[in-house]
Write a protein that holds these residues in place. Structure first.
Motif, mmCIF file in Angstrom:
data_model
loop_
_atom_site.group_PDB
_atom_site.id
_atom_site.type_symbol
_atom_site.label_atom_id
_atom_site.label_comp_id
_atom_site.label_asym_id
_atom_site.label_seq_id
_atom_site.Cartn_x
_atom_site.Cartn_y
_atom_site.Cartn_z
ATOM 1 N N UNK A 161 -3.748 6.490 8.869
ATOM 2 C CA UNK A 161 -2.513 5.844 9.553
ATOM 3 C C UNK A 161 -2.283 5.996 10.826
ATOM 4 N N UNK A 162 -1.933 5.132 11.670
ATOM 5 C CA UNK A 162 -1.684 5.069 13.093
ATOM 6 C C UNK A 162 -0.190 5.540 13.264
ATOM 7 N N UNK A 163 0.110 5.880 14.545
ATOM 8 C CA UNK A 163 1.655 6.725 14.764
ATOM 9 C C UNK A 163 2.013 5.971 15.865
ATOM 10 N N UNK A 164 3.224 5.769 15.966
ATOM 11 C CA UNK A 164 3.774 5.440 17.304
ATOM 12 C C UNK A 164 5.070 6.262 17.556
ATOM 13 N N UNK A 165 4.624 6.926 18.989
ATOM 14 C CA UNK A 165 5.515 7.742 19.457
ATOM 15 C C UNK A 165 5.924 7.649 20.827
ATOM 16 N N UNK A 166 7.364 7.980 21.132
ATOM 17 C CA UNK A 166 7.637 8.020 22.578
ATOM 18 C C UNK A 166 6.789 9.007 23.357
ATOM 19 N N UNK A 167 6.213 8.631 24.622
ATOM 20 C CA UNK A 167 5.661 9.202 25.537
ATOM 21 C C UNK A 167 6.212 10.578 26.143
ATOM 22 N N UNK A 168 6.409 11.525 25.411
ATOM 23 C CA UNK A 168 7.144 12.638 25.924
ATOM 24 C C UNK A 168 6.303 13.360 27.087
ATOM 25 N N UNK A 169 5.251 13.362 26.903
ATOM 26 C CA UNK A 169 4.477 14.126 28.140
ATOM 27 C C UNK A 169 4.697 13.398 29.448
ATOM 28 N N UNK A 170 4.537 12.213 29.542
ATOM 29 C CA UNK A 170 4.837 11.322 30.809
ATOM 30 C C UNK A 170 6.105 11.427 31.207
ATOM 31 N N UNK A 171 7.246 11.593 30.131
ATOM 32 C CA UNK A 171 8.696 11.540 30.156
ATOM 33 C C UNK A 171 8.830 13.042 31.160
#
Length: 357
Positions: A161-171
């Motif tokens: 399954x693919x996942x969609x996440x906020x880019x917290x590292x870049x944040x």
């Protein structure tokens, strides 16, 4: 008594054609099968006059698609903060002519199982399994019975399954760069987590990723984190007590708070100690909670892209629907959605320092 539903037979009768001919015209195959333009126009006119709508159930049985998506979450639907996540998913689905069925589990595993089963019973074309807070989850077996996407969640075990996440590292990098660009090189403290990657609250997935980004950006600039105070929970009262504890020993030049509610508590602590934001202490945070605009001065923060997350989940789901489902050995791709900086009033240039850049 409700009016009888207009059927395909009614349209065919009104147009003076067979049911098969009416069906072919309304499915867009009239020209392909050399049905005359006159007949095609009669069918279309009859359908419009009778306000005919196709039976979605029968269309689904014939085509193998119901043009519906299941959206199952823990508390996204009832959260004021994450409502835009559903809005983004709704609009992306509607643009494709699909409906979104929404179910809320409130964190109950049995309710989650029943909701997923109900979605499958309705033969949805795909499922989005969403979380209010970014976290790792045990993927229920029931979710894999149709094409599916994880939203704001990662699987604890490998899964296709693919996942969609906020880019917290870049944040985290962006939050640090806000201070670096304002010339801050010393006296940068963290409120909420850190300074080490293990110094986070339980289930602190976002905290770890934000901390990684902060440390990377500061490290690349040759700047060290001066210190940190962890918070048991990311609420104003814990931000208040953590910042008060810090101020009893040092006077920071800048604070990176791990969310806006912590920053609200930090504002209060700074005021209690007679320090002004941003002239004495600059503050940057995360999430873009409504309080970021309510506090004075308004808070500079790195926003969670709820709307974009919802849209991206639908985009990825449609890729899954079209994918060859025999490929069960692959590991699902993680899609990161950028988190933009909301520049407001809480960061000022560091006294006596030249901004980087």
């Amino acid at each position: 008594m409700s009016p009888r539903r207009v059927t395909l037979v009614d349209v065919a009768t009104a147009a003076g054609v067979s049911r098969t001919t009416a069906s072919l015209v309304l499915s867009g195959r009239g020209r392909e099968l050399r049905i005359s333009r006159d007949v095609e126009q009669r069918v279309l006119r009859a359908a419009e006059e009778l306000q005919y709508r196709p039976n979605i159930v029968s269309v689904g049985l014939r085509t193998g698609t119901t043009r519906t998506i299941g959206f199952v979450s823990d508390t996204v639907a009832t959260s004021r903060l994450a409502g835009d996540m559903i809005k983004g998913a709704l609009e992306a689905a509607r643009e494709r002519g699909f409906m979104l069925f929404i179910g809320e589990t409130e964190g109950d595993a049995e309710l989650e199982r029943l909701l997923l089963q109900a979605m499958h019973d309705r033969q949805v074309d795909g499922i989005i399994l969403a979380s209010m807070f970014t976290r790792t989850i045990k993927v229920p077996k029931a979710v894999t019975a149709a094409p599916a996407v994880l939203l704001n969640a990662l699987p604890k075990q490998p899964t296709p399954l693919p996942a969609v996440l906020p880019d917290e590292v870049e944040a985290g990098r962006r939050a640090a760069r806000v201070l670096l660009d304002a010339g801050h090189r010393e006296g940068i403290y963290l409120i909420g987590a850190g300074p080490g990657l293990r110094d986070v609250q339980p289930e602190g997935f976002a905290a770890v990723e934000r901390l990684v980004g902060i440390r990377e950006a500061l490290g690349e600039a040759g700047v060290e984190v001066a210190g940190a105070r962890t918070c048991f929970d990311w609420l104003p009262e814990y931000g208040l007590s953590a910042t008060q504890d810090l101020l009893r020993t040092v006077r920071p030049r800048a604070l990176i708070c791990f969310n806006d509610r912590i920053a609200m508590g930090a504002y209060q602590a700074l005021d209690d100690f007679g320090l002004k934001v941003p002239s004495d202490v600059s503050v940057v945070s995360f999430d873009d909670h409504p309080i970021a605009s309510w506090v004075r001065p308004k808070l500079t923060t790195v926003a969670l892209p709820h709307y974009e997350l919802g849209r991206k989940a639908v985009d990825v789901l449609f890729t899954e629907i079209e994918r060859d489902r025999e490929d069960t050995e692959r590991v699902g791709q993680v899609h990161r959605v950028p988190m933009p900086v909301r520049s407001r009033e809480s960061v000022a240039p560091s006294p006596g320092a030249e901004p980087l850049g």
